[in-house]
Design a protein around this motif. Structure first.
Motif, PDB file in Angstrom:
ATOM      1  N   GLU A   1     -28.802  53.766  30.051  1.00 22.13           N
ATOM      2  CA  GLU A   1     -28.862  52.580  29.208  1.00 22.13           C
ATOM      3  C   GLU A   1     -28.803  52.927  27.722  1.00 22.13           C
ATOM      4  O   GLU A   1     -28.367  52.111  26.903  1.00 22.13           O
ATOM      5  CB  GLU A   1     -30.137  51.782  29.514  1.00 22.13           C
ATOM      6  CG  GLU A   1     -30.198  51.227  30.932  1.00 22.13           C
ATOM      7  CD  GLU A   1     -29.046  50.274  31.237  1.00 22.13           C
ATOM      8  OE1 GLU A   1     -28.516  49.653  30.284  1.00 22.13           O
ATOM      9  OE2 GLU A   1     -28.666  50.158  32.410  1.00 22.13           O
ATOM     10  N   GLN A   2     -29.217  54.124  27.369  1.00 21.86           N
ATOM     11  CA  GLN A   2     -29.219  54.501  25.961  1.00 21.86           C
ATOM     12  C   GLN A   2     -27.813  54.576  25.385  1.00 21.86           C
ATOM     13  O   GLN A   2     -27.580  54.205  24.225  1.00 21.86           O
ATOM     14  CB  GLN A   2     -29.939  55.841  25.776  1.00 21.86           C
ATOM     15  CG  GLN A   2     -31.436  55.767  26.071  1.00 21.86           C
ATOM     16  CD  GLN A   2     -32.129  57.082  25.787  1.00 21.86           C
ATOM     17  OE1 GLN A   2     -31.471  58.107  25.555  1.00 21.86           O
ATOM     18  NE2 GLN A   2     -33.454  57.064  25.792  1.00 21.86           N
TER      19      GLN A   2
ATOM     20  N   ARG B   1     -22.065  53.782  32.658  1.00 24.44           N
ATOM     21  CA  ARG B   1     -22.158  53.397  34.062  1.00 24.44           C
ATOM     22  C   ARG B   1     -21.058  54.111  34.849  1.00 24.44           C
ATOM     23  O   ARG B   1     -19.885  53.752  34.760  1.00 24.44           O
ATOM     24  CB  ARG B   1     -22.011  51.889  34.226  1.00 24.44           C
ATOM     25  CG  ARG B   1     -23.082  51.075  33.510  1.00 24.44           C
ATOM     26  CD  ARG B   1     -22.747  49.599  33.525  1.00 24.44           C
ATOM     27  NE  ARG B   1     -23.800  48.800  32.914  1.00 24.44           N
ATOM     28  CZ  ARG B   1     -23.723  47.474  32.725  1.00 24.44           C
ATOM     29  NH1 ARG B   1     -22.633  46.824  33.109  1.00 24.44           N
ATOM     30  NH2 ARG B   1     -24.720  46.827  32.168  1.00 24.44           N
TER      31      ARG B   1
ATOM     32  N   MET C   1     -26.446  55.648  35.748  1.00 20.77           N
ATOM     33  CA  MET C   1     -26.519  54.731  34.611  1.00 20.77           C
ATOM     34  C   MET C   1     -27.403  55.315  33.520  1.00 20.77           C
ATOM     35  O   MET C   1     -28.470  55.862  33.803  1.00 20.77           O
ATOM     36  CB  MET C   1     -27.047  53.366  35.054  1.00 20.77           C
ATOM     37  CG  MET C   1     -26.113  52.629  35.997  1.00 20.77           C
ATOM     38  SD  MET C   1     -26.750  51.017  36.519  1.00 20.77           S
ATOM     39  CE  MET C   1     -27.988  51.532  37.707  1.00 20.77           C
TER      40      MET C   1
ATOM     41  N   ASN D   1     -25.249  53.260  27.221  1.00 17.18           N
ATOM     42  CA  ASN D   1     -24.544  52.209  27.957  1.00 17.18           C
ATOM     43  C   ASN D   1     -23.450  52.794  28.860  1.00 17.18           C
ATOM     44  O   ASN D   1     -22.306  52.332  28.863  1.00 17.18           O
ATOM     45  CB  ASN D   1     -23.937  51.192  26.983  1.00 17.18           C
ATOM     46  CG  ASN D   1     -23.574  49.892  27.681  1.00 17.18           C
ATOM     47  OD1 ASN D   1     -24.153  49.545  28.709  1.00 17.18           O
ATOM     48  ND2 ASN D   1     -22.609  49.169  27.142  1.00 17.18           N
TER      49      ASN D   1
ATOM     50  N   SER E   1     -18.341  51.668  32.594  1.00 18.07           N
ATOM     51  CA  SER E   1     -19.020  51.219  31.386  1.00 18.07           C
ATOM     52  C   SER E   1     -18.238  50.071  30.745  1.00 18.07           C
ATOM     53  O   SER E   1     -17.018  49.954  30.925  1.00 18.07           O
ATOM     54  CB  SER E   1     -19.146  52.374  30.387  1.00 18.07           C
ATOM     55  OG  SER E   1     -19.794  53.491  30.969  1.00 18.07           O
TER      56      SER E   1
END
Length: 234
Positions: free
Chosen positions: A149-150, A154, A147, A152, A209
């Protein structure tokens, strides 16, 4: 419909795999000039059995996936699909149809498998195509998540273990119709079975994602190998 192996046959194969106490230490074994090159499609760790720690971890990974990534995800349908993917991909490889692997397997995998396939003996190549009825054990070894997060992102990658027994029905007939010394016949059958066990390790990758354009799985790594070949090199 997925093939379901009987519990007795599965136990028999497990006993054959356990025949060599050195089997679990084969991950770092390499062939030498005095030994023929073993069956290998990719240079990946050779995984034989489930890992208890990973099994527990996989339970929580599945909860995260179904709770936050994809509410429709379930391990049973995935495993059934993985078995079918194994049969399709293995037959394409065994028939030298590497161009038809596009979309099912990453290009990096295709390039490496094709290169290694050319170095196999004809006998090794014959063991690559897998029928679903020959799969006696399949298990999700590891569910990994990457993952970021920057951006997004997944990604989910699931590593599957498959134990395969080639031409398994013939062994039952040999035992049932054996003549003479039953112990000797049983030992000979066990040896023949051991030489025809194939372990397959497959990695399935999917982008989960939120903005992913494709919800399908692609094979990001695969290997077929024969425990008997590595046992002989100990």
């Amino acid at each position: 419909m997925a093939f379901i192996i009987s519990r007795s046959s599965r136990s028999l194969l497990t006993s054959v795999l356990n025949y060599s106490p050195k089997l679990l230490s084969l991950n770092h074994l390499r062939y030498t000039s005095t030994n023929p090159r073993p069956l290998m499609l990719m240079d990946l760790p050779r995984i034989v059995y489930p890992n208890l720690f990973y099994t527990i971890r996989n339970f929580f990974s599945r909860m995260i996936i179904s709770g936050y990534f994809d509410s429709t995800f379930a391990i049973k349908p995935f495993s059934d699909g993985a078995r079918q993917a194994l049969t399709v991909v293995s037959h394409l490889i065994g028939n030298n149809q590497f161009d038809d692997l596009s979309g099912l397997v990453t290009q990096q995998v295709i390039d490496e498998v094709k290169k290694n396939y050319e170095n196999l003996t004809s006998e090794q190549k014959q063991k690559i195509p897998i029928e679903e009825s020959e799969i006696v054990f399949s298990y999700p070894y590891l569910i990994g998540m990457i993952m970021d997060e920057q951006i997004n992102s997944r990604l989910v990658e699931i590593t599957m273990i498959f134990h395969v027994l080639k031409d398994r029905n013939s062994y039952q007939q040999e035992v049932l119709h054996a003549k003479g010394d039953s112990v000797a016949n049983w030992a000979a059958t066990m040896k023949k079975m051991r030489n025809n066990i194939v372990v397959c390790n497959y990695k399935f990758l999917r982008d989960m994602s939120k903005n992913a354009n494709d919800d399908t799985w692609i094979i990001s790594g695969l290997n077929h190998w024969l425990p008997s070949e590595y046992e002989q090199q100990q």
